[in-house]
Design a protein around this motif. Structure first.
Motif, PDB file in Angstrom:
ATOM      1  N   ALA D 127       0.773  -0.917  -0.073  1.00  0.00           N
ATOM      2  CA  ALA D 127      -0.018  -0.119   0.066  1.00  0.00           C
ATOM      3  C   ALA D 127       0.414   1.354   0.257  1.00  0.00           C
ATOM      4  O   ALA D 127       0.582   2.159  -0.742  1.00  0.00           O
ATOM      5  CB  ALA D 127      -1.128   0.532   1.089  1.00  0.00           C
ATOM      6  N   ASN D 215      -5.197  -3.539   1.530  1.00  0.00           N
ATOM      7  CA  ASN D 215      -6.507  -3.154   1.046  1.00  0.00           C
ATOM      8  C   ASN D 215      -7.041  -1.475   2.277  1.00  0.00           C
ATOM      9  O   ASN D 215      -7.975  -0.437   2.301  1.00  0.00           O
ATOM     10  CB  ASN D 215      -8.040  -3.505   0.766  1.00  0.00           C
ATOM     11  N   ILE D 218      -4.602   0.971   2.413  1.00  0.00           N
ATOM     12  CA  ILE D 218      -4.732   2.334   1.216  1.00  0.00           C
ATOM     13  C   ILE D 218      -5.752   3.206   2.012  1.00  0.00           C
ATOM     14  O   ILE D 218      -6.024   4.441   1.743  1.00  0.00           O
ATOM     15  CB  ILE D 218      -5.453   1.508   0.249  1.00  0.00           C
ATOM     16  N   THR D 219      -6.717   2.499   2.541  1.00  0.00           N
ATOM     17  CA  THR D 219      -8.183   3.489   2.579  1.00  0.00           C
ATOM     18  C   THR D 219      -7.444   4.596   3.629  1.00  0.00           C
ATOM     19  O   THR D 219      -7.830   5.575   3.721  1.00  0.00           O
ATOM     20  CB  THR D 219      -9.398   2.482   3.355  1.00  0.00           C
ATOM     21  N   LEU D 221      -4.791   5.439   4.349  1.00  0.00           N
ATOM     22  CA  LEU D 221      -3.823   6.263   3.869  1.00  0.00           C
ATOM     23  C   LEU D 221      -4.448   7.337   3.177  1.00  0.00           C
ATOM     24  O   LEU D 221      -3.411   8.515   3.291  1.00  0.00           O
ATOM     25  CB  LEU D 221      -3.149   5.205   2.465  1.00  0.00           C
ATOM     26  N   GLY D 222      -5.698   7.503   2.527  1.00  0.00           N
ATOM     27  CA  GLY D 222      -7.078   8.890   2.453  1.00  0.00           C
ATOM     28  C   GLY D 222      -7.135   9.107   3.536  1.00  0.00           C
ATOM     29  O   GLY D 222      -8.211  10.172   2.437  1.00  0.00           O
ATOM     30  N   GLU D 223      -6.960   8.833   5.138  1.00  0.00           N
ATOM     31  CA  GLU D 223      -7.704   9.520   6.006  1.00  0.00           C
ATOM     32  C   GLU D 223      -7.318  11.237   5.341  1.00  0.00           C
ATOM     33  O   GLU D 223      -5.496  11.155   5.706  1.00  0.00           O
ATOM     34  CB  GLU D 223      -8.001   8.704   6.707  1.00  0.00           C
ATOM     35  N   ASP D 224      -8.233  11.624   6.771  1.00  0.00           N
ATOM     36  CA  ASP D 224      -7.663  12.794   7.051  1.00  0.00           C
ATOM     37  C   ASP D 224      -6.117  13.605   7.410  1.00  0.00           C
ATOM     38  O   ASP D 224      -5.030  14.267   8.094  1.00  0.00           O
ATOM     39  CB  ASP D 224      -8.161  13.780   7.191  1.00  0.00           C
ATOM     40  N   HIS D 225      -6.441  12.002   8.479  1.00  0.00           N
ATOM     41  CA  HIS D 225      -4.814  12.195   9.832  1.00  0.00           C
ATOM     42  C   HIS D 225      -3.745  11.736   9.684  1.00  0.00           C
ATOM     43  O   HIS D 225      -2.726  12.125   9.677  1.00  0.00           O
ATOM     44  CB  HIS D 225      -5.156  11.177  10.876  1.00  0.00           C
ATOM     45  N   VAL D 226      -4.084  11.215   7.805  1.00  0.00           N
ATOM     46  CA  VAL D 226      -2.585  10.430   7.166  1.00  0.00           C
ATOM     47  C   VAL D 226      -1.806  11.777   6.578  1.00  0.00           C
ATOM     48  O   VAL D 226      -0.812  12.241   6.962  1.00  0.00           O
ATOM     49  CB  VAL D 226      -2.940   9.393   6.164  1.00  0.00           C
ATOM     50  N   THR D 227      -2.729  12.615   6.167  1.00  0.00           N
ATOM     51  CA  THR D 227      -1.908  14.111   5.340  1.00  0.00           C
ATOM     52  C   THR D 227      -1.952  15.140   6.160  1.00  0.00           C
ATOM     53  O   THR D 227      -0.646  15.382   6.041  1.00  0.00           O
ATOM     54  CB  THR D 227      -3.507  14.637   4.595  1.00  0.00           C
ATOM     55  N   PHE D 228      -2.273  14.506   7.233  1.00  0.00           N
ATOM     56  CA  PHE D 228      -1.949  15.608   8.577  1.00  0.00           C
ATOM     57  C   PHE D 228      -0.598  15.520   8.810  1.00  0.00           C
ATOM     58  O   PHE D 228      -0.081  16.630   8.401  1.00  0.00           O
ATOM     59  CB  PHE D 228      -2.999  16.250   9.490  1.00  0.00           C
ATOM     60  N   TYR D 243       0.237   6.039  11.797  1.00  0.00           N
ATOM     61  CA  TYR D 243      -0.288   6.963  11.233  1.00  0.00           C
ATOM     62  C   TYR D 243      -1.271   5.891  10.641  1.00  0.00           C
ATOM     63  O   TYR D 243      -2.994   5.527  10.568  1.00  0.00           O
ATOM     64  CB  TYR D 243      -0.158   8.028  10.209  1.00  0.00           C
TER      65      TYR D 243
END
Ligand SMILES: Nc1ncnc2c1ncn2[C@@H]1O[C@H](COP(=O)(O)OP(=O)(O)OP(=O)(O)O)[C@@H](O)[C@H]1O
Ligand SMILES: Nc1ncnc2c1ncn2[C@@H]1O[C@H](COP(=O)(O)OP(=O)(O)OP(=O)(O)O)[C@@H](O)[C@H]1O
Ligand SMILES: [Mg+2]
Ligand SMILES: [Mg+2]
Lengths: 526, 300, 607, 326
Positions: D127, D215, D218-219, D221-228, D243
């Motif tokens: 992933a 899977n 990947i899900t 990784l798309g979440e906001d806390h990862v982006t943050f 994270y």
């Protein structure tokens, strides 16, 4: 293609035989109680019977009993051999015989052959064992004679010999237990055996791993297994590999005589005539076995018992026209595509066989094909073996595939045809599961029991064969084989078609005779 | 957001969804391969009687023959043509896959949706039943039931696999249902006077199509493998011609010893290929139910 | 630095000082696999000077977040920077490699993500979040980290005890502050706040914005505030960029935006902005009823209001005819058996209390609604306002029979709603209907408008066959979705938010209900769409005589369409009375706080 | 307290129902234990009525009404006495199980854990490096291997590496001549024997974990806390592990719990093919031999361990996911 060759274990010496006689599931449990269904197979050569019975033709060979006599049909007198000793050195005496029979009487669970179902009284006096039977019963001799004798001095203290596992067996057989692990056990030559001079093999090794692949690759000396394409597998794996597949029973269609229309002899005859036994044998046993004789005898083993008046040695060949005629005689109609019952329904029935018995399954499939050719639709029922047994015992079937008529010709007829064993559908019985009733058969069987005269017995057997042939209680298809595989590189003297002194079964008491006949091919230079 | 005025009258939504779903699957490279392979097997199965060179049960040939022009993959120990059996075997595997997969999917949909929708005691009861099915060991249960029903042919195998295989799917669908249940449109449907069954099956169910389709292909894969396993153990119907029974007979007649490599190799490979094709399709379906799983890279 | 530096011009940099951030011709495109690409940001250019507080407004989907991600180098596939340059100081951020980008996050640019409540890792404590950042950049000595973290949370008005909590143990406002504190810990030069308050409650929103403003003033970082709420932006920012469909349509100091909007779109946004405390309140297409003192307003009076016509944004075409139609053929569109206005049933809520079992063991039970009594007269319109969690929805659920009150009774006419079950409850749906908050989730995405409406009609009325369809089309007409045939065939995703909400309203009307409960019916809609829906609701009420219970935390809309108001606080009614009067002369302290929380750019930039 | 009572109640109820089902299932099978024993005997020739009687007497084939049997059965379970096996008469069931269990626990248990750990790590990697070969290889390879019928994979390995190449033993858990003990030689021998079965199970089960983890990850990784976290400049490895993976592993734990619970049941097909003396083989014998006591004991064991494994996973879940802590 890639040829798989055997690779014998080089550490196994020339005095040691590798036997595929006992299959681990996957490991061995130490159970050497010779009366248990789950015993280690070697228990049958650690202990010895009074009389050795040849599974090929029922011949009786003196064993622990050196002789016997049947003064009248209700009495048997056996004489115990002298100089027999147990593995621990204690002599085997009449006391042991007496103990064994008393024990069987007290613990019927151990009385596997049902000796006490026939014995009325039993007296042991020194080496003489005098038995009175419940009724005139000359065929009781082999049943009682096959009883294995156990040592009183070791068994007497056992609380319940029917649940005792006897993990350290002491018997009287030609071999005694060597080492035991969950994956392999060994037997060692018993020098104190009464036939010690005939035992040329020092050790027997019984590994738990005895799949067909193991047999071929691990250099087994003796195995008992059906081997597909034996010429190109077993034989090709080692130049000294040989096989011998004599017949050991009749595989046939067992109609349920309490279920119409199989109570009609014309229907049974129609079925028999419609089938090509040779083709069934070809398909089921890859041609290694012959079609079976409708005489009820294992041919050629029991050739000398055969009624010479039977046409074609009792073999009923395929004759489609005659088959149709037989069905029509029974009120069936055949329009060239469909066989109809007298009620006008298309004739369909189910054949029950046991799941996993692949040769039977193939046989039924062939039967299905052949009957299909004369407009009879056959369904195949293949329940698990236990359910198959349950269905047959309780009569919950129409036609079943089954095995019958073993080495003891009379016993075969009697178990199958005696009205004495008849129970209606719904009740269970292990004998006469086909629910056959015939006054003629009953009369012949009673006469045979009451006779100790060989000529008369032979004459009755001929009559039974004729009855079997004309009344078709069972429709014989082909012979079930005794699948002996051996290697003659290190041991010689194996039974063969030319010298059929015993079958090559690695279980039961066959090995007693085989192992005392074999000779080492090369003696160690010592 | 607003649609062009000239928008064609849309398909019925379920159909439109299906078509859209298929298109999405098709654009997925792996799923496309899966669809093609599956299609080949389906063609093989449907046309088996015409494609197969012989009747799969015709045992009039030599036994254990090696591959030749007449018998590309040789013959079995009973003298049947291996290639013909292989082709006909596709029918059973597909039948079991789609049959058992379908039935167990239906069971898991019905139970999973009701379970996710209802609250209180009925929910607890379903929870209990499903847990029981999850807790009871699968293959052994299958064996027991198969021995019990041993003489019903392939339909019994299908039933057994379906009965033992639905619980996991029900659990997955339950949680999805429970989350959809909280969505306003479900509450709104209740305000429109809809009754529970209609809400469950008309409002909620279509929104889980991709999840259900994924579950179906997963169940079909499992069913195909389970059928092969049961047949191999000899607990199925050994008279039918399927890849599982081919392996059973191969093992029984020691195909390795007799040199019938094809008999041993080919059925297993076909099972694997068929199952792989279903798995590949599922990759595409995963992409529908979870757009984040669509092909792409994280740029790392 | 204080908020006095307002000289920064749109394109040129004052005093030769280089801008901190310079964006040139930036275009960003989304290229999702298996879907058509979307160009979310188109040729955007602007500069931000050091210490500046820049606002970025625009409706939903205009590309604000996309722009925010791009300038903080957080754009990830399927987003792709298609063209243009982003200069931070004098470095093109496109030229930075992964590690450079990572290290410059400290002391560089930071971003506080939209929906800040979900940007914390649910399985890590706040302390661990700080720890990870300190460990990543090593800009704080290990010995000082603890103190620094405590200091940072104090800066956002939180106590040090939050450090040991998990995100789920904090309220939304607290979480938003924590994310701000985390971003602060990076000591950034530029901070992008993406809708930091949108999901928050009015009062909390107010407090968080205060925090942000204070921080910016104290720390002097450069801030970009993204919001769809012009009021919030104008109140805080020195300069405002207005974004529409990926382009920046206006870029001017806040005061200019407020007083001299140039672009038509900006003007439209401004026109939807009003202060509910004012004497006369009106939005394009809808005007608040005059305070009660001005005499009882007949139900027909405001119906004369024009359609959203001239003020309505040209961009939202499909909505425009809606109000038109509604206004044009008002009575004619009514179905058979129309009631006389005011002839309906009275809704009496008496001493209703609802408590929920404690969510966790050992926690106290929740008293969601506490001894609430009020009466909704036939044809009346009552607003229920209060901050999030004050029990508004719970009350609505009890009135609709979804929840049962723990104590008290609710009567509709002579029927007691509490004991209704099953069939009787379904019968209630004929009289009491609900308009849901989120039109995006209140419609089954797989059902056509026709199906949705027809089902409601089939279930709740005795109409069958062609009559059913006729009535369905009538309903569409009533809510102004014409041409009706065309709309009937559409799926929800083919409709705009406003159109969807009209469908939701049409469905509620299907049974000819006597009471409609609208739970925040416009809070999810863009400003440009709100007025139309509100006007429709008010208009319908007046034409059909049904009564309306309007639930909201938005006081302006309450002022526009209701006669009476109930202010709910922690489940209790704290103030009650005619809407205009309560708003203009609030007595309860809580009501006053609510009103004060409404952003007031005039306070900053002068009226 | 109420909560625990409630949970305990459901646990007990499930257990009871499973126990009852374990009692009923074998009895629903046609044929009796004696029939099974006779079926085995009859392969050596026709069996007579006398023999059947002896066999029935030996096995003490269940008599009395179903209710009576059920009561006896419950009593036996309470006293942890599982009686005597029919198929291995007169071995006590407990002895058979005790003998087979260690092999299964070690072989299947270790493989299950290894498979979960390796599969999860590969899933994380796949992933994180999405779209590269590090993604394609484990996902496509893993799921392809998963689709192999595992008995077939076993057979191929057994045939080629065992019988043809003679590289590995073909049968059993140890050499025929060793008496299993706890010395170094035995361990090496046991590992050598376990190699092929373990390999088969590993390669056929790995794919599931890889895919599941990939899977979920990947899900996540798309979440906001990862982006943050990335926006805060937290290094990739920390983001990936603390994270994303940390959160993504939670849904997979349930499956792991089921798998762990299933370990006790062994792997019927693999043990069957390799002649491995584990519970799976024992169970197969029990089922085909109509061995009620043995079947019941093994089913009970499996049921209890699945329940317990689930309980443990619940607890683990609580430790890993603070949201479920109460
Ligand atoms: N991951 C994505 N894939 C495809 N399109 C996207 C994606 N994210 C956003 N978009 C599209 O890009 C456009 C701009 O989205 P963006 O999130 O920047 O809007 P926004 O102004 O922040 O809106 P909001 O106020 O609702 O947050 C929208 O049309 C949206 O549909
Ligand atoms: N089903 C429930 N179980 C337990 N507590 C609940 C439940 N529904 C609501 N509550 C609690 O009751 C209180 C009131 O909730 P309600 O939804 O009525 O508030 P609201 O005023 O509608 O808020 P919002 O503006 O956020 O919608 C809240 O504290 C909420 O957590
Ligand atoms: Mg945004
Ligand atoms: Mg609410």
């Amino acid at each position: 293609s890639l040829q798989i060759r055997s690779r014998p274990d080089p550490t196994i010496g020339p005095d040691t035989m590798l036997v595929a006689g006992d299959k681990g599931t996957p490991t061995f449990t130490a159970n050497f109680n010779p009366f248990h269904a789950n015993k280690r197979t070697a228990a049958s050569i650690l202990y010895e019977p009074l009389i050795w019975i040849n599974p090929l033709d029922g011949e009786l060979v003196p064993w622990l009993a050196e002789s016997w006599d049947q003064p009248d049909p209700q009495r048997i007198v056996l004489t115990l051999r002298e100089g027999v000793s147990w593995h621990d050195g204690t002599p085997l005496t009449g006391e042991d015989v007496d103990y064994t029979f008393r024990m069987l009487q007290d613990f019927p669970a151990n009385d596997v052959a049902g000796a006490w179902g026939r014995i009325d009284t039993l007296e042991v006096d020194g080496r003489t064992i005098a038995i009175t039977l419940k009724s005139p019963d000359s065929p009781a001799l082999p049943v009682i004679g096959q009883t294995v004798i156990v040592p009183r001095h070791l068994w007497e203290g056992v609380a319940d010999p029917s649940t005792w596992r006897n993990e350290e067996p002491v018997g009287s057989g030609p071999f005694q237990l060597g080492t035991f692990t969950a994956l392999q056990y060994t037997l060692d030559r018993f020098p104190g055996h009464w036939q010690a001079s005939s035992i040329d093999i020092e050790h027997l090794v019984y590994p738990a791993a005895s799949e067909e692949l193991d047999l071929v690759t691990k250099g087994y000396d003796w195995a008992y297994a059906y081997m597909s394409d034996v010429e190109n597998t077993w034989m090709a794996a080692n130049d000294a590999n040989r096989y011998w597949f004599p017949p050991g029973g009749i595989i046939g269609l067992h109609p349920n005589h309490d279920v119409a229309p199989f109570d009609d002899v014309d229907v049974r005859r129609g079925l028999a005539l419609a089938l090509d036994g040779r083709q069934v044998a070809e398909v089921a046993a890859e041609g290694y076995m012959d079609e079976a004789s409708q005489s009820g005898l294992l041919l050629p083993n029991q050739e000398d018992l055969l009624d010479p008046s039977l046409p074609e040695r009792g073999i009923i060949g395929q004759d489609t026209q005659a088959a149709i005629a037989a069905f029509e005689k029974a009120g069936f109609t055949y329009d060239g595509t469909t066989m109809r019952t007298p009620e006008g329904e298309p004739f369909t029935f189910a054949i029950t066989t046991a799941n996993g018995y692949t040769d039977w399954l193939r046989a039924v499939q062939e039967v299905q094909r052949e009957l299909g050719a004369i407009g009879i639709a056959v369904d195949i029922d293949a329940p698990q073996p236990a359910a198959y047994e349950a269905n047959l015992s309780s009569g919950d079937y129409q036609v079943a595939v089954g095995s019958s008529n073993g080495s003891d010709a009379f016993q075969g007829f009697s178990n199958l045809m005696s009205g004495e064993y008849y129970v209606p559908v719904g009740e269970t019985s292990q004998n006469n599961r086909i629910r056959y009733r015939s006054a003629e058969a009953d009369e012949l069987i009673t006469r045979y029991r009451a006779s100790v005269d060989e000529a008369e017995q032979s004459e009755i057997l001929h009559a039974l064969q004729r009855l079997f042939h004309t009344d078709l209680p069972v429709i014989a298809l082909y012979y079930g084989g005794l699948w002996g595989l051996y290697n003659q590189a290190r041991f010689t003297g194996w039974p063969t078609a030319e010298d059929p002194y015993a079958p090559l079964q690695t279980y039961g008491s066959s090995p007693l005779l085989v192992l005392t006949r074999l000779r080492r091919a090369q003696k160690e230079a010592s | 957001m607003s649609a062009p005025e000239t928008a064609p009258r849309p398909l019925p939504p379920a159909l439109a969804g299906l078509r859209g779903g298929l298109r999405t699957i098709w654009t997925h490279r792996k799923a496309r391969i899966g669809l093609i392979v599956l299609g080949l097997f389906v063609v093989l199965a449907v046309l088996a009687p015409w494609i197969a060179p012989y009747d799969p049960k015709d045992n009039s040939f030599g036994r254990s023959l090696a591959g030749s022009a007449q018998h590309w993959l040789g013959t079995t120990a009973a003298g049947e043509d291996v290639l013909s059996q292989l082709i006909h075997g596709a029918r059973i595997s597909l039948l079991v896959g789609f049959g058992a997969g379908g039935i167990s999917t239906i069971i898991s949909v019905v139970i999973g949706l009701c379970w996710g929708y209802v609250r209180g005691l009925p929910g607890e009861v379903i929870n209990f039943v499903v847990n029981l099915f999850l807790v009871i060991p699968g293959l052994p249960l299958m064996i027991v039931v198969a021995t019990y029903l041993s003489d019903g042919g392939i339909s019994v195998i299908i039933a057994v696999i379906a009965i033992t295989g639905w619980a996991w799917g029900a659990r997955v669908l339950r949680s999805q249902t429970a989350s959809l249940r909280g969505r306003d449109f479900v509450e709104a449907a209740r305000f429109s006077g809809e009754r529970a069954p209609r809400i469950i099956f008309r409002e909620i169910l279509p929104n889980m199509t991709s999840l259900i389709a994924g579950g179906f292909f997963g169940a079909a894969t499992a069913a195909i493998l389970a059928e092969a396993g049961l047949e191999y153990l000899g607990l199925g119907d050994s008279t039918i011609v399927s890849w599982g029974t081919m392996l059973y007979w191969a093992q029984n007649s020691n195909a390795l010893l007799t040199g019938q490599w094809a008999l041993l190799f080919a059925p297993g490979l076909c099972i694997a290929l068929l199952a792989t094709s279903l798995t590949l399709i599922n990759f595409g379906i995963d992409g529908i139910s979870n757009p984040r799983l669509r092909e792409g890279s994280t740029g790392r | 630095m204080t908020g006095t530096e307002t000289t920064t011009g749109p394109r040129d940099t004052p005093g030769g000082e280089a801008p901190l951030l310079s964006v040139r011709d930036l275009s960003v495109v989304y290229e999702p696999v298996g879907a058509t690409p979307t160009r979310a940001v188109k040729d955007v250019s602007f500069d931000v000077g050091r210490g500046e507080f820049l606002g970025l407004v625009g409706e939903s989907g205009s590309g604000k977040s996309t722009l925010g991600f791009a300038i903080t180098a957080l754009a990830r596939p399927p987003a792709r920077i298609e063209g243009g340059r982003i200069l931070f100081g004098d470095v093109d951020i496109a030229s930075m490699d992964h590690e450079q980008l990572r290290t410059q996050r400290q002391g560089g640019f930071a971003m506080v993500l939209q929906a800040g409540m979900n940007t914390l890792n649910p399985v890590r404590t706040i302390r661990q979040h700080f720890g990870d950042i300190f460990a990543a950049h090593r800009h704080v000595a290990p010995a000082r980290r603890e103190a620094r973290a405590a200091e940072l949370v104090r800066r956002v008005s939180l106590g040090p005890e939050v450090l040991d909590r998990y995100p789920f143990e904090l309220s939304g406002g607290m979480r938003q502050r924590v994310t701000i504190a985390l971003a602060l810990s990076l000591e950034p030069q530029l901070m992008v706040f993406d809708e930091p308050t949108t999901a928050l409650d009015v009062l909390v929103q107010h407090a968080v914005m205060d925090t942000i403003r204070a921080l910016q003033a104290e720390e002097g970082f450069t801030a970009i505030l993204i919001s769809h709420d012009l009021g919030v932006v104008l109140e805080s920012a020195h300069r405002v960029l207005v974004m529409r469909e990926g382009r920046i349509v206006e870029d001017a100091p806040s005061a200019d935006i407020l007083h001299r909007p140039q672009h038509e779109y900006t003007r439209m946004l401004l026109s939807h902005f009003a202060d509910p405390r004012a004497e006369h309140v009106s939005l394009p297409g809808i005007e608040a009823p005059e305070p009660a003192a001005d005499g009882p307003d007949g139900p027909d009076a405001p119906a004369a209001d024009g359609p959203d016509g001239p003020d309505a944004p040209a961009a939202d075409g499909p909505d425009a005819p809606a109000a038109d139609a509604a206004a044009a053929d008002a009575p004619a569109a009514d179905g058979p058996g129309r009631r006389r206005p005011g002839a309906g049933l009275e809704l009496r809520v008496e001493g209703v209390t609802k408590s929920f079992a404690p969510p966790r063991r050992r926690a106290a039970g929740v008293l969601a609604v506490d001894d609430v009594s009020f009466t909704l007269a036939p044809g009346g319109a009552t607003a229920l306002v209060g901050q999030s969690g004050s029990g508004k929805s719970t009350l609505a659920k009890m009135i609709t029979g979804v929840e049962k009150p723990t104590a008290g009774t609710i009567h509709l006419g002579s029927t007691s709603i509490g004991p209704l079950r099953g069939r009787a409850l379904r019968e209630l749906r004929r009289t009491v209907q609900m308009v849901f908050q989120d039109p995006y989730s209140a419609l089954n995405p797989l059902s056509t408008v026709e199906y949705t409406l027809t089902r409601a009609l089939a279930n709740l009325t005795d109409l069958r066959g062609p009559a059913l369809r006729r009535r369905m089309l009538e309903l569409l007409e009533t809510v102004g979705l014409t041409p009706v045939e065309q709309y009937a065939a559409k799926l929800p995703h083919q409709l705009s938010g406003g159109q969807r909400q009209r469908v939701v309203i049409a469905r509620a009307l299907a049974a000819d209900p006597q009471v409609i409960i609208a739970d925040e019916p416009v809070s999810m809609l863009d400003v440009s769409l709100r007025a139309g829906v509100l006007a429709l609701l008010r208009d319908l009420r007046e034409r059909t005589g049904m009564s309306l219970l309007y639930i909201t935390h938005d006081l302006l809309s309450a002022r526009l369409i209701t006669d009476d108001i109930l202010v709910l606080h922690e489940g209790r009614v704290v103030e009650q009375g005619p809407t205009a009067q309560v708003m203009r002369h609030p007595r309860d302290e809580y009501t006053i706080r609510l009103l004060e929380a409404i952003p007031d750019p005039a306070r900053v930039h002068g009226a | 307290m109420r909560y625990f009572l409630q949970r305990g109640g459901w646990f007990a109820l499930t257990l009871w129902a499973a126990i009852t089902l374990n009692f009923l299932l074998p009895r629903m099978m046609p044929g009796s234990p004696a029939d099974a024993a006779i079926a085995k005997l009859s392969q050596n020739g026709p069996v007579t009525e006398e023999t059947r009687r002896a066999v029935e007497a030996q096995l003490g084939v269940p008599d009395g009404s179903l209710i009576q049997q059920y009561v006896d059965y419950l009593r036996q379970i309470l006293s942890l006495d599982f009686g005597v096996s029919y198929a291995f008469y007169p071995e006590p069931v407990s002895g058979l199980v005790a003998q087979a269990l260690p092999y299964t626990l070690v072989l299947v248990g270790l493989v299950t854990i290894a498979s979960f750990v390796i599969g999860t790590l590969l899933g994380v990697l796949a992933a994180w490096r999405r779209g590269t070969w590090m993604d394609a290889l484990p996902t496509v390879g893993g799921s392809f291997l998963t689709t192999f019928p595992y008995f077939w994979t076993s057979l191929l390995l057994l045939f080629f590496l065992g019988y043809v190449a003679h590289l590995f033993p073909t049968f059993g858990a140890f050499s025929a001549t060793t008496q299993p003990g706890l010395d170094w030689g035995t361990v090496v021998d046991a590992v050598y024997h376990a190699a092929l079965p373990a390999t088969t199970m590993l390669i056929t089960s790995l794919g599931g974990w890889v895919l599941g983890m990939r899977n979920a990850m990947i899900t996540t990784l798309g979440e906001d806390h990862v982006t943050f976290a990335e926006a805060n400049g937290i290094p990739g490895r920390t983001v990936a592990l603390k994270y994303a993976a940390r959160n993504a592993i939670l849904p997979n734990l349930t499956g792991f719990g089921m798998a762990l619970g299933g370990v006790v049941g062994g792997s019927i097909l693999v043990e069957q093919v390799f002649g491995y003396p584990g519970i799976g083989f024992l169970l197969f014998n029990a089922v085909t031999g109509q061995d009620y006591p043995l079947m019941q004991a093994i089913f009970l064991m499996i049921t209890v361990s699945v329940l317990v494994a689930n309980l443990l996973v619940d607890i683990l879940y609580g430790i890993l996911d603070p949201r479920t802590r109460r």
